[in-house]
Write a protein that holds these residues in place. Structure first.
Motif, mmCIF file in Angstrom:
data_model
loop_
_atom_site.group_PDB
_atom_site.id
_atom_site.type_symbol
_atom_site.label_atom_id
_atom_site.label_comp_id
_atom_site.label_asym_id
_atom_site.label_seq_id
_atom_site.Cartn_x
_atom_site.Cartn_y
_atom_site.Cartn_z
ATOM 1 N N VAL A 308 -18.387 -10.127 -14.120
ATOM 2 C CA VAL A 308 -17.478 -10.458 -15.064
ATOM 3 C C VAL A 308 -17.361 -9.589 -16.345
ATOM 4 N N LEU A 309 -16.561 -8.607 -16.490
ATOM 5 C CA LEU A 309 -16.901 -7.703 -17.588
ATOM 6 C C LEU A 309 -15.693 -7.930 -18.536
ATOM 7 N N SER A 310 -14.559 -8.454 -18.074
ATOM 8 C CA SER A 310 -13.338 -8.489 -18.992
ATOM 9 C C SER A 310 -12.574 -9.880 -18.723
ATOM 10 N N ALA A 311 -11.577 -9.778 -19.528
ATOM 11 C CA ALA A 311 -10.713 -11.136 -19.347
ATOM 12 C C ALA A 311 -9.864 -11.359 -18.147
ATOM 13 N N GLU A 312 -9.699 -10.948 -17.282
ATOM 14 C CA GLU A 312 -8.702 -11.335 -16.287
ATOM 15 C C GLU A 312 -9.284 -12.145 -15.449
ATOM 16 N N PRO A 313 -8.688 -13.238 -14.848
ATOM 17 C CA PRO A 313 -9.226 -14.249 -13.814
ATOM 18 C C PRO A 313 -9.702 -13.295 -12.904
ATOM 19 N N VAL A 314 -10.837 -13.802 -12.274
ATOM 20 C CA VAL A 314 -11.944 -13.088 -11.486
ATOM 21 C C VAL A 314 -11.200 -12.766 -10.028
ATOM 22 N N LEU A 315 -10.360 -13.473 -9.548
ATOM 23 C CA LEU A 315 -9.694 -13.310 -8.192
ATOM 24 C C LEU A 315 -8.315 -12.465 -8.429
ATOM 25 N N GLU A 316 -7.681 -12.237 -9.562
ATOM 26 C CA GLU A 316 -6.691 -11.696 -9.953
ATOM 27 C C GLU A 316 -6.774 -10.301 -9.231
ATOM 28 N N PRO A 317 -7.495 -9.312 -9.312
ATOM 29 C CA PRO A 317 -7.667 -7.917 -8.889
ATOM 30 C C PRO A 317 -6.988 -7.834 -7.512
ATOM 31 N N LEU A 318 -7.501 -8.835 -6.648
ATOM 32 C CA LEU A 318 -7.178 -8.661 -5.096
ATOM 33 C C LEU A 318 -6.021 -9.111 -4.947
ATOM 34 N N SER A 319 -5.110 -10.176 -5.368
ATOM 35 C CA SER A 319 -4.089 -10.551 -5.114
ATOM 36 C C SER A 319 -3.010 -9.385 -5.721
ATOM 37 N N ARG A 320 -3.512 -8.885 -6.903
ATOM 38 C CA ARG A 320 -2.262 -7.642 -7.545
ATOM 39 C C ARG A 320 -2.507 -6.351 -6.458
ATOM 40 N N VAL A 321 -3.762 -6.023 -6.236
ATOM 41 C CA VAL A 321 -3.583 -4.579 -5.349
ATOM 42 C C VAL A 321 -2.981 -5.041 -4.059
ATOM 43 N N ARG A 322 -2.993 -5.982 -3.481
ATOM 44 C CA ARG A 322 -2.317 -6.546 -2.329
ATOM 45 C C ARG A 322 -0.974 -6.317 -2.335
ATOM 46 N N ALA A 323 -0.275 -7.005 -3.370
ATOM 47 C CA ALA A 323 1.130 -7.163 -3.805
ATOM 48 C C ALA A 323 1.591 -5.530 -4.112
ATOM 49 N N ALA A 324 0.647 -4.921 -4.851
ATOM 50 C CA ALA A 324 1.130 -3.329 -5.302
ATOM 51 C C ALA A 324 1.283 -2.604 -3.894
ATOM 52 N N TRP A 325 0.156 -2.765 -3.122
ATOM 53 C CA TRP A 325 0.211 -2.049 -1.801
ATOM 54 C C TRP A 325 1.404 -2.400 -0.840
ATOM 55 N N GLU A 326 1.721 -3.639 -0.924
ATOM 56 C CA GLU A 326 2.875 -4.277 0.071
ATOM 57 C C GLU A 326 4.140 -3.448 -0.635
ATOM 58 N N ARG A 327 4.109 -3.139 -1.747
ATOM 59 C CA ARG A 327 5.563 -2.436 -2.458
ATOM 60 C C ARG A 327 5.822 -1.125 -1.958
ATOM 61 N N THR A 328 4.490 -0.353 -1.613
ATOM 62 C CA THR A 328 4.802 0.928 -1.330
ATOM 63 C C THR A 328 5.264 1.146 0.174
ATOM 64 N N GLY A 329 5.120 0.049 0.758
ATOM 65 C CA GLY A 329 5.792 0.103 2.244
ATOM 66 C C GLY A 329 4.560 0.778 3.129
ATOM 67 N N ARG A 330 3.318 1.084 2.540
ATOM 68 C CA ARG A 330 2.559 1.719 3.637
ATOM 69 C C ARG A 330 1.719 0.855 4.493
#
Length: 348
Positions: A308-330
């Motif tokens: 835990v190095l910074s202030a974001e909720p610890v599970l947030e990176p996973l949900s955000r990267v999955r959403a960003a990936w889905e938006r690419t259509g890849r």
């Protein structure tokens, strides 16, 4: 930073003619001999993409206290993905990765087993204890053929872990960091500048730029370099390990010089608050954008779910990267969002 790029290979004194590239590997950068003793400048601050935070920024950080997530974020820690399994069975033509946690990977490439930024310690300086166990027990590791280090921050360069290695383990490290290893009696240390590479047992190790910095003590700020690594085998398979980095222009240049990357290991965590960390840590959306800049085939997120190095909720990176990936259509299969301890073998 055009001046840094132009001078990247000009700070050193060669100890002999460059080594010939390994068979079947097309060098993408200047080739250096293994274990070469070199002279480096006293500072690499001219390579910084952005100025380091000053007194005002430090005062703001202290005033806001936004260094760790609040209690709600910490409640999710028991749910972090952790699924250790046996290491994949591989041969010399297989590219496989296993995420041990944070920026530590067990790479199988060209018949070699390579560790990246190995941190097997439960705790690192100035940070709470790891929130997931190490994904691969040290005693379950095969013989380590080589280690690559991205930079000297404590969550990437862990002295207690490195102490476990035989002192003849081949190490590939950034410019200016070799002395740290030689003081600890490691005898096979290869220091490289940006856009330099070395060949070892058929595998090419290229050191590439990152948007980051270095510091380990009160007096060594930017006295060693920082960067990522591109490893390529004789069969044309390649993996990019970004180490620690913010988003910026280097990704397109890395992709131009190293086309057709099979896999990009990219950091997605330790990004809040953005005003403090955006220059040196990608957030999940920027990591996906960096992946697209690189032109890589697959992406594996890292640098989250461990410390835990910074202030974001610890599970947030996973949900955000999955959403960003889905938006690419890849295709979803090209996002290797592994649990700590998870493995994947490159196919096709």
């Amino acid at each position: 930073m055009e001046t840094a790029r132009a001078g990247a290979a000009g700070h050193t004194a060669a100890a002999g003619p460059p080594a010939a590239p390994a068979a079947g590997i097309r060098p993408h950068s200047l080739t250096r001999p293994l274990g070469e003793l070199r002279h480096w400048p006293g500072s690499f601050a001219d390579r910084l993409t952005a100025p380091l935070p000053g007194v005002r920024a430090m005062a703001r950080l202290a005033r806001e206290g936004a260094v760790r997530p609040g209690p709600d974020g910490l409640l999710d820690i028991p749910l972090l993905p952790f699924a250790p399994g046996p290491l994949p069975s591989v041969d010399t033509a297989t590219l496989a990765v296993t995420w041990a946690g944070h920026a530590s990977w067990v790479l199988s490439i060209g018949g070699l087993t390579v560790l990246t930024d190995p941190v097997w310690s439960r705790r690192i300086l100035g940070t709470p204890a790891r929130v997931t166990p190490v994904g691969v027990r040290w005693e379950d590791l095969p013989r380590i053929d080589a280690v690559v280090i991205s930079h000297n921050h404590f969550d990437h360069l862990d002295a207690p872990t490195l102490k476990r290695l035989p002192r003849r383990t081949p190490l590939f490290v950034p410019a200016g960091l070799g002395r740290w290893f030689r003081r600890r009696r490691f005898t096979r240390v290869t220091e490289l500048d940006w856009w330099e590479g070395a060949d070892f047992k058929g595998v090419r190790f290229d050191f590439v730029p990152a948007h980051h910095w270095s510091k380990r003590t009160l007096t060594d700020t930017c006295r060693s370099l920082w960067g990522g690594w591109v490893l390529a085998d004789p069969y044309g398979q390649s993996v990019y390990f970004a180490g620690d980095t913010g988003y910026g222009h280097w990704f397109k240049e890395i992709g131009r010089r190293h086309p057709h990357l099979d896999l990009a290991l990219l950091p997605i965590g330790a990004y809040e608050p953005r005003w403090w960390l955006s220059d040196v840590h990608t957030d999940p959306e920027e990591a996906v954008r960096a992946f697209e800049d690189l032109g890589a085939r697959n992406m594996a997120p890292m640098h989250w779910a461990t410390f835990v190095l910074s202030a974001e909720p610890v599970l947030e990176p996973l949900s955000r990267v999955r959403a960003a990936w889905e938006r690419t259509g890849r295709p979803r299969r090209q996002l290797w969002d592994l649990p700590v301890g998870g493995s994947r073998v490159l196919t096709g």
